[in-house]
Design a protein around this motif. Sequence first.
Motif, PDB file in Angstrom:
ATOM      1  N   TRP A  79       0.814  -1.217   0.000  1.00 36.75           N
ATOM      2  CA  TRP A  79       0.000   0.000   0.000  1.00 36.75           C
ATOM      3  C   TRP A  79       0.841   1.257   0.000  1.00 36.75           C
ATOM      4  N   TYR A  80       0.182   2.326  -0.423  1.00 36.44           N
ATOM      5  CA  TYR A  80       0.683   3.700  -0.275  1.00 36.44           C
ATOM      6  C   TYR A  80      -0.396   4.486   0.447  1.00 36.44           C
ATOM      7  N   ARG A  81       0.010   5.283   1.432  1.00 38.21           N
ATOM      8  CA  ARG A  81      -0.933   6.145   2.141  1.00 38.21           C
ATOM      9  C   ARG A  81      -0.281   7.498   2.414  1.00 38.21           C
ATOM     10  N   SER A  82      -1.052   8.559   2.265  1.00 33.72           N
ATOM     11  CA  SER A  82      -0.600   9.890   2.666  1.00 33.72           C
ATOM     12  C   SER A  82      -1.576  10.427   3.694  1.00 33.72           C
ATOM     13  N   ARG A  83      -1.030  10.996   4.778  1.00 35.53           N
ATOM     14  CA  ARG A  83      -1.871  11.490   5.861  1.00 35.53           C
ATOM     15  C   ARG A  83      -1.305  12.800   6.413  1.00 35.53           C
ATOM     16  N   PHE A  84      -2.196  13.768   6.636  1.00 33.01           N
ATOM     17  CA  PHE A  84      -1.802  14.961   7.367  1.00 33.01           C
ATOM     18  C   PHE A  84      -1.522  14.588   8.820  1.00 33.01           C
ATOM     19  N   ILE A  85      -0.467  15.178   9.372  1.00 36.03           N
ATOM     20  CA  ILE A  85      -0.189  14.983  10.797  1.00 36.03           C
ATOM     21  C   ILE A  85      -1.138  15.877  11.591  1.00 36.03           C
TER      22      ILE A  85
END
Length: 453
Positions: A79-85
């Motif tokens: 998987w690839y995931r992008s998340r705001f901290i």
Amino acid sequence: MTRPAFTNPYLTEGNYAPLTEEVSSSNLPVTGNLPRELNGRYLRIGPNPRGGIDPATHHWFNGAGMVHGIRLREGKAEWYRSRFIESEFGAPNTNVVTHGGRILTLIEAGKPPVEISPDLARMAVWDCEGALSRGFTAHPKIDPVTGDMHAITYNPRFSSIRYVVLDPDGRAKHSSDIDAVDGPMIHDMALTETRVVVLDLPVTHAAAKRLAQAGGPMTRLPLTWDDRHTARLGILPVGGTAEQVQWIEAPRCFVFHVLNAFDNPDGSLTVDVVRYDSMFVHDVWGPSDATPTLVRWTVNTARGTVNEELISQHRVEFPRIDPALTGRPHRYGWFAGFNAHGLMITDDVERNPADGFGTGPMIKVDTRTGDTKTHDYGPGRVTMEPAFVPRPDAVSEDDGWILSVVHDANINRAELVVLDAADITAAPIARVHLPNRVPFGFHGNWIDGNEID
């Protein structure tokens, strides 16, 4: 005539522009063959401003952090995931590391780390039971033998910097405050087997305050070049206190990043750094006043001197070694080559600060001989910071892989590219195709599945 509106290159141009949405994607396509030994996560972080930003005052170093994660297992990219901290005390945007079984996102100048879960779904401030309530650093150093994490932290609200040591389980075991006039920016530090090196260099909060009082250009980053501040190194024993610091005048420059440092048999120290002749003088939006130079400082504590030697003619940034050699003698370093308009800079050239800060090919430097090897990813394709991952049972210092995120401007998307660390001139071993671009940011690391899973 109406003057055109100011365009901030760190907000609007190409891959500097922020992303607006978080993304999740599974079963990523791969070109080549991912080594099955790569079981873990590659995590990368950078600033990703979210609304209400004034282009005239925005600095590249500001903006909420967004972490990008790629999960590798059994030769596949799961998987690839992008998340705001997200946290009640801000959103770190500078580095992401693991220590004591925790994944920590980091920022300097007064904010504690934010811990994130391995799936990037949960986040919470982690201040080590109050030990880091005054803030942390973007670049702690972990001693590979003791497992201790060492950090030099600063906070503009205090007139001192703080040396902190966390044990392998993440418990605070040592802290000492060290007086530091003018409020210097200390982005990195150096660690040897026996000593800690503090970089007290002429980019300060005091200079930014004087500039503001004089009506000069200001940004949300309250730091600028300080003509009045002496460049110096502070040398103290590992686990030492303020009373033990020896201050030695250093070459007048600024350093964001240390490649490595180690003790020499004669009692001196070797410190390899990427230095700039100046910083934040003309470009108040980013770090493009000068080009970076890889040099070796030999610090003679008996004489109180620093001797500087050029290691490589190539302009490089984001230095990395095998982390197992932190504080010990090393030979190889891997870097992102420094670019202007897509061309690697190998000589001094004038740059327009509006061009911004750019990277290009991957570069490997033999620090003993100066020999340099380059991997060019192709037209319109540039690398970000490398990470070295050793092969299991590695037999040499460069026996492993180099992982880095590569931006492809031709299709405006990113890849995680795996190179042979021993021969970076060879074709990539594997390329993991990501569903979107990853904005130019700061730092990334490989987190082995045996540490966090």
